[in-house]
Design a protein around this motif. Structure first.
Motif, short mmCIF file in Angstrom:
data_model
loop_
_atom_site.label_atom_id
_atom_site.label_comp_id
_atom_site.label_asym_id
_atom_site.label_seq_id
_atom_site.Cartn_x
_atom_site.Cartn_y
_atom_site.Cartn_z
N GLN A 59 31.28 31.65 40.21
CA GLN A 59 31.29 32.75 39.26
C GLN A 59 31.78 34.04 39.91
OE1 GLN A 59 27.31 32.92 37.71
NE2 GLN A 59 27.51 31.03 36.52
N ALA A 60 31.39 34.27 41.17
CA ALA A 60 31.84 35.48 41.86
C ALA A 60 33.35 35.45 42.07
CB ALA A 60 31.12 35.60 43.21
N PHE A 61 33.89 34.30 42.37
CA PHE A 61 35.35 34.19 42.56
C PHE A 61 36.08 34.41 41.24
CE2 PHE A 61 39.38 31.97 42.90
CZ PHE A 61 39.83 32.35 44.16
N ASP A 62 35.59 33.77 40.18
CA ASP A 62 36.25 33.88 38.88
C ASP A 62 36.14 35.28 38.29
OD1 ASP A 62 36.85 31.21 39.12
OD2 ASP A 62 35.24 30.52 37.80
N ALA A 63 35.08 36.01 38.66
CA ALA A 63 34.83 37.33 38.07
C ALA A 63 35.55 38.46 38.78
CB ALA A 63 33.33 37.61 38.05
N THR A 77 36.05 31.86 49.35
CA THR A 77 34.95 31.36 48.53
C THR A 77 34.09 30.43 49.36
OG1 THR A 77 34.37 30.28 46.43
CG2 THR A 77 36.21 29.36 47.66
N PHE A 78 32.87 30.23 48.91
CA PHE A 78 31.94 29.31 49.57
C PHE A 78 31.91 27.99 48.81
CE2 PHE A 78 30.20 33.13 51.52
CZ PHE A 78 29.84 32.68 52.79
N GLN A 397 47.47 28.04 49.02
CA GLN A 397 48.87 27.91 48.65
C GLN A 397 49.10 28.25 47.18
OE1 GLN A 397 50.27 28.24 51.27
NE2 GLN A 397 51.41 26.40 51.83
N ARG A 398 48.13 27.97 46.33
CA ARG A 398 48.24 28.40 44.93
C ARG A 398 48.30 29.92 44.84
NH1 ARG A 398 46.58 25.13 40.46
NH2 ARG A 398 46.24 22.95 41.04
N MET A 433 42.02 28.75 38.75
CA MET A 433 41.97 27.99 40.00
C MET A 433 40.92 26.89 39.90
SD MET A 433 44.27 29.33 41.96
CE MET A 433 45.33 30.77 41.79
N PRO A 434 41.23 25.67 40.28
CA PRO A 434 40.24 24.57 40.17
C PRO A 434 39.09 24.78 41.14
CG PRO A 434 42.20 23.82 41.35
CD PRO A 434 42.53 25.20 40.83
#
Length: 479
Positions: A59-63, A77-78, A397-398, A433-434
Motif C-alpha cells: 500500500q505504501a508503494f502504490d500510494a 519496497t519490502f 527495469q519496469r 506494478m505487479p
C-alpha cells in the motif's frame, strides 16, 4: 499364547509398574502437546505479522504521489517470505535466515529480521517444536525405558529360564522389540496427530507429510533396535545404559553441532562486507554510466544511436537516460547473480559435507529430511532469494523503462524552475506494478528433496536390524 506376545506383554507390564517410567511417558506426551500448541501459536503469529507488513509495504508503494521513476527505483519496497504449511512442525532454518528483504535498484540486499536476532535467549537456544521432541527427547525416553530389556534377563538369570521354557532367542528379542516399539508408537502419536492437523492448511501436501511420518517412524524404530541390540550385547544393565546414553549424546547432540563447524572450516564463505567490496571493485572495471568517456557505455551509446538512426541522444524517440538506467541495471544484476551463484555453490558444498556426516549420525539425516519435507531448509530459502531477485530486477527495469518512455530527455536534463514537475509521471503507474507473489515448491518437489535423508535413516535401520540378528544368535552364551 504366542511367546513373542507373552514376552512383549510382560515387558509392558514391567514398564507400567515403574512409576518413574510412567511419569516420564506422561511428561513426554504433555511436552509434545505443549510443543504443538506453542509452535502452532508462534507460527500463526509470525504469519499474521508478515501478512500485515506485506500489505502495508504494498500500500505504501502504490500510494506514492507523482514522482520521477528513478526516485521510485531508490524508494524500493519490502517483501516477506510466506511461511511453509508445515513450518509449525519443523521451522528449520527460517528463524536464522531472515524473513524479509528490502528491494531497490543497484543493490542486492540479503534477508533480514530473523527471529533469532529479535527474540529471547530461549529462541536462540532452540524453539520447542514437535520435530525437536521426536528428534532428541523421545530417543532418550526410549533408552531409559528399554536399556535393561535383555541385559536385565541376563543379569537375573531369567534368560536361560525363558529358553528352557521353550522360548527361542529370536522370540525373546522380538518380544522385547515389540514392547519397546509399542511405547515408541504411543510417544509418536501426539506429534503425528499435530502433523495431520496441518493437512487442512493452504499449501499442505500429503507427500511431504507422508515422508515426514515415514522418516520419524524409521528414526524411532532405529532407536528401538539399537537399544535392544546394546542391551543384548551388554552383560549388565548399567553398562547398557552408559553405552546408550553415550551413543545418544554423540549422535544427537555432539555431531549435529560439530558438523556445521567442520563444513564451515572446509569451505569458507565470504562475509557480506567482503562481497560488497568485491562487487564494487568489479563494477568499476565493468563501466561507469555517469562517465561519458567510459568505454563500455560509450560503445552502448553508439549502438543506441545506430539502432535508431540518429546522431544525437537528443534526437532519440525515447529518453536516453532511461535506456542508460536499463543497461546499468542489467550489468549490475548480472554481477550480483554471479556472486550469488558462487555463494550458493559454496553453501551447497557445505551442506554436502554435513549430509555426508549423516552416515555417522542419522540425526543429521533426519533433520535434513524433516526440513526438506517441511519446506524450511536451505533449498527453500534459496528459492525465496532467487524469486525475490527476479522480482526486484523486473520491477526496477519496469521503472527504468517507464523513465525511458514516460519522461522526455529534454525534461530529464532540464534544470529550470518547472523542470522537476515535468519529470514526474502519474502515481497511477505504481499501482500498475505487479506485487511480489512467492511460488512455494509443490509437494512432489519437497518429498524428492527429503529422499536422500530418508534413505540414510532407513539404511541405519537396516544395519541395526542386521546387527541385532547376529547378536541374537549369540544371546545367552557365556562370555
Amino acid at each position: 499364547m504366542n511367546p513373542v506376545r507373552l514376552i512383549a506383554r510382560d515387558e509392558l507390564r514391567l514398564m507400567a509398574r515403574n512409576r518413574v517410567a510412567m511419569v516420564a511417558c506422561v511428561l513426554l506426551v504433555l511436552l509434545t502437546v505443549a510443543a504443538i500448541a506453542s509452535s502452532w501459536a508462534h507460527q500463526r503469529g509470525i504469519e499474521d505479522l508478515r501478512t500485515r507488513h506485506q500489505h502495508a509495504a504494498e500500500q505504501a508503494f502504490d500510494a506514492q504521489p507523482d514522482r520521477h521513476p528513478h526516485r521510485m527505483v531508490h524508494y524500493g519496497t519490502f517483501i516477506f517470505r510466506p511461511l511453509s504449511a508445515l513450518a509449525a512442525f519443523d521451522p528449520g532454518v527460517d528463524a536464522f535466515t531472515g524473513n524479509s528483504m528490502f528491494l531497490e535498484g543497484h543493490r542486492q540486499n540479503t534477508a533480514n529480521f530473523g527471529d533469532v536476532n529479535q527474540s529471547s535467549l530461549l529462541v536462540r537456544f532452540g524453539q520447542l517444536t514437535p520435530a525437536f521432541v521426536l528428534q532428541a527427547v523421545a530417543p532418550l525416553l526410549l533408552i531409559f525405558l528399554g536399556y535393561g530389556a535383555v541385559a536385565r534377563e541376563t543379569e537375573r538369570g531369567t534368560l536361560r529360564v525363558l529358553m528352557m521354557q521353550g522360548a527361542t532367542r529370536g522370540q525373546i528379542v522380538r518380544g522385547k522389540l515389540r514392547a519397546l516399539a509399542i511405547v515408541a508408537l504411543l510417544v509418536a502419536v501426539p506429534a503425528m496427530l499435530g502433523l495431520l492437523a496441518l493437512a487442512g492448511r493452504p499449501g499442505a501436501s500429503i507427500l511431504p507429510m507422508a515422508t515426514i511420518g515415514l522418516g520419524y517412524g524409521a528414526w524411532l524404530l532405529t532407536w528401538v533396535t539399537v537399544i535392544v541390540l546394546v542391551s543384548a550385547l551388554a552383560g549388565r544393565s548399567r553398562d547398557a545404559l552408559l553405552a546408550l546414553v553415550a551413543i545418544w549424546a554423540m549422535s544427537v547432540v555432539l555431531l549435529p553441532r560439530v558438523a556445521p563447524d567442520v563444513a564451515g572450516a572446509a569451505v569458507p564463505l565470504q562475509n557480506r562486507f567482503q562481497t560488497e567490496v568485491a562487487i564494487a571493485r568489479d563494477l568499476r572495471r565493468l563501466g561507469d554510466a555517469h562517465n561519458p568517456d567510459d568505454p563500455h557505455f560509450a560503445a552502448f551509446k553508439r549502438s543506441v544511436l545506430q539502432r535508431y538512426g540518429v546522431s544525437r541522444v537528443e534526437d532519440l524517440p525515447v529518453n536516453y537516460k532511461g535506456l542508460l538506467a536499463v543497461e546499468g541495471e542489467r550489468i549490475t544484476s548480472a554481477l550480483f547473480d554471479r556472486y550469488s551463484g558462487e555463494s550458493y555453490a559454496a553453501q551447497g558444498r557445505q551442506n554436502a559435507i554435513v549430509a555426508g556426516l549423516g552416515a555417522i549420525s542419522p540425526a543429521i539425516a533426519l533433520r535434513s529430511l524433516s526440513m526438506a519435507a517441511a519446506g524450511t531448509d536451505f533449498a527453500a530459502h534459496r528459492g525465496f532469494l532467487e524469486q525475490a531477485e527476479a522480482y526486484r530486477f523486473a520491477l526496477v527495469q519496469r521503472l527504468n523503462t517507464l523513465q525511458a518512455d514516460g519522461v522526455s530527455y529534454a525534461d530529464d536534463t532540464a534544470d529550470d524552475a518547472d523542470a522537476d514537475r515535468r519529470k514526474r509521471v502519474s502515481g497511477q503507474n505504481w499501482e500498475a506494478m505487479p506485487d511480489f507473489a512467492y511460488r512455494a515448491p509443490d509437494g512432489a518437489t519437497l518429498a524428492a528433496r527429503a529422499l536422500p535423508g530418508l534413505g540414510v535413516v532407513l539404511g541405519w535401520l537396516a544395519v541395526a536390524g542386521v546387527l541385532l540378528a547376529f547378536a541374537t544368535r549369540r544371546l545367552g552364551e557365556r562370555r
